[in-house]
Design a protein around this motif. Structure first.
Motif: not given
Length: 599
Positions: A57, A542, A547
């Motif tokens: 992420l 997420t 996130q």
């Protein structure tokens, strides 16, 4: 009927996948491996089977992390040390507190809403034999089931939808000094768990239970005859020599029946290679802490072992600290990566051992490829002999009965204890929370009695050089032995690390400072003071396109046992109190889940 690929999508939880299509889950490890590749979730305690604690992420970056703020929080209902991390499966978060081991399912749709809570009824005797706080390192997930270890030795399988107990099985007995603190690992429909209690003369073992029924499939001990070790003397390889271990190699390294009290407990982090079909774990210190009472190498305490998850049979073993005289448990995580060795790509295992050396092994055979100090103060051994795998000892630092050996580095807490490191595939570096602590160690004769301490040493720990630095957070290359950068902290860095594709590494301190650090430079870009000190491990995920970063705050563990149990004498808490005598000036007890995001 959905296809197997449906399992990969994060908005279809594995619970739904199970209920809709049994072909979707041919085996737990196949399902979890696929789910763990979806970085929107966090379905394995260490992030993936390789134990890398890395996330792809990248919404939160070095440029915008300054805007990170608290999104929501909740109390865990427990005051003691929280050494685990949450899991994220679909739209639900799961986590476990320290004793009394509450297990929670929390909605991400309505953050903080508790969907269910499980509170096991436990043997009240268990906390009295937990040597180093009543911690817990988290739950595991597979096939719509949450697996949770309780301190009193029971393993629970809980329906992920409602928390109902599907089965429970006892894998440890507190009356024998046995407890459970580790996070289970689920592989090939086998739930793998270890045991704590070497300080009580426990004969260490690892257990495989059937994920569907709880039935014990196998149990492999750390010390003793080959059948109990589940070693084939002609096929199980000694990683150091690359030869078969030979018949009863463990028995030959103990005097008499001392192996029956031999420790080698298995309470650390486990990893798994699906291609090789091997899982990896470390064994702890031998019993007692007094090496004079147990002549020999004391195999296979202080070792990394590779086993088949389905049968429990050992493929190979590598002992780091033969005849341990310092309590350098070998239980720390083994992180699986590919390394370049002499121009060739090798599947490796990297293990930052308590003894202060970072070992790199070929995870196919256990062959030693590298062993470098990751703290310059390490003085119990000069180096590791690459031909034999054995440490070249500093005789002045070898402990013995009725002698107070002073200035040993590292302390029994090691240059790193259970606090897990992370790996970044972009920098190819490891990010390691460490202890910068030394000790004085006086061994003495001790007698065994079931359920009573079986230690045999008086220890006093203190920051290295008696200075103001008790911990270092480092970026480290285990092949070259180079520390790229370091952050110095007042106390041991006892919380785990998380690296992300956003160019960040997250970690927390014993004083409760939760930090985001530039992964390349070591510059602290953001920090937040949590309600209690941090010994837990950050995760990221997420939900609804945003996130989040989550951490369990709640000081304790061996590092903060003085604060947790109101101990004040420096040698109490197996010597740990002296190293953190002033910690109460900076933080207090209390478990809290904190979740952060950027608007």
């Amino acid at each position: 009927m959905p296809s197997p690929s449906v399992c990969r999508w994060r908005h279809l939880s594995a619970i739904a996948c199970l209920s809709l299509a049994l072909p979707c889950i041919a085996s737990a490890d196949d399902q979890l491996d696929k789910l763990s590749q979806d970085h929107n979730q966090w379905v394995i305690p260490a992030g993936n089977y390789a134990g890398q604690r890395y996330s792809g992420l990248n919404q939160i970056t070095a440029d915008n992390v300054k805007n990170l703020h608290v999104a929501w929080t909740m109390s865990t209902g427990s005051l003691r040390g929280h050494e685990g991390q949450p899991l994220i499966v679909g739209d639900t978060m799961y986590f476990e507190s320290s004793f009394p081991n509450y297990v929670y399912a929390v909605s991400l749709k309505e953050p903080g809403r508790i969907l269910w809570k499980f509170a096991p009824q436990q043997d009240k005797f268990a906390p009295s034999v937990a040597c180093c706080d009543v911690v817990n390192r988290g739950v595991a997930y597979a096939n719509g089931v949450i697996y949770a270890n309780a301190l009193d030795g029971f393993l629970y399988a809980l329906d992920a939808k409602n928390g109902n107990v599907k089965w429970k099985v006892q894998n440890a007995d507190p009356k024998l000094g046995q407890t459970q603190t580790m996070a289970p690992l689920v592989v090939k429909n086998v739930v793998i768990t270890g045991v704590s209690g070497a300080e009580y003369g426990v004969h260490g073992y690892v257990t495989g239970n059937d994920a569907a029924s709880g039935k014990q499939l196998w149990r492999a001990y750390s010390t003793g005859p080959d059948d109990q070790l589940m070693f084939d003397p002609d096929k199980t390889i000694d990683g150091a020599t690359q030869k078969p271990v030979g018949k009863n190699s463990s028995l030959a390294s103990w005097q008499g029946d001392q192996w029956k009290l031999g420790g080698g407990t298995t309470w650390g982090w486990y990893t798994y290679d699906p291609k090789l079909d091997l899982f990896y774990y470390g064994t702890g210190n031998p019993g007692t802490w007094n090496p004079t009472q147990r002549p020999g190498d004391n195999k296979y305490s202080m070792s990394i072992i590779a086993r088949s998850p389905e049968t429990g049979k050992a493929k190979w073993v590598f002992q780091m600290t033969p005849h341990d005289g310092w309590d350098y448990d070998g239980v720390n995580e083994s992180i699986l990566t590919d390394s370049t060795i002499d121009g060739k790509t090798v599947p490796t295992l990297t293990h930052f051992d308590r003894n202060g050396f970072a070992y790199v092994l070929d995870r196919r055979t256990g062959k030693l490829l590298s062993a470098k100090k990751y703290d310059a103060v390490v003085n119990w051994a000069d180096h590791i002999d690459m031909a034999t795998g054995r440490p070249v000892l500093n005789d002045a630092m070898m402990t013995k009965e009725n002698v107070n050996v002073k200035g040993i580095c590292p302390s029994s807490q090691g240059s790193k204890d259970q606090q897990p490191a992370s790996y970044d595939p972009n920098t190819k570096l490891f990010y390691v929370p460490t202890n910068h602590v030394c000790m004085d160690y006086q061994a003495f004769n001790v007698k065994y009695k079931a359920g009573f301490p079986y230690v045999g040493a008086l220890v006093n720990m203190y920051p290295a050089d008696h200075g103001e630095v008790g911990g270092r957070f480092i970026a480290f290359d285990p092949i070259s032995g180079q520390t790229k950068w370091e952050i110095k902290d007042r106390f041991q860095d006892w919380g785990g690390a998380l690296t992300t594709a956003g160019g960040l590494v997250f970690y927390g301190t014993l004083t409760g400072d939760f930090r985001a650090v530039d992964i390349k430079t070591g510059k602290v870009l953001w920090h937040f003071k949590t309600p209690s000190g941090i010994i837990g491990n950050p995760i990221t995920y997420t939900y609804d396109g945003k996130q989040y970063v989550a951490i369990l705050s709640g000081v304790g563990g061996w590092a903060a046992i003085g604060l947790a149990e109101n101990l004040t004498k420096a040698t109490e808490g197996l010597g740990a109190v002296g190293a953190t005598a002033s910690l109460a000036d900076y933080t207090n007890l209390g478990g809290t889940l904190l979740v952060f995001a950027i608007d």
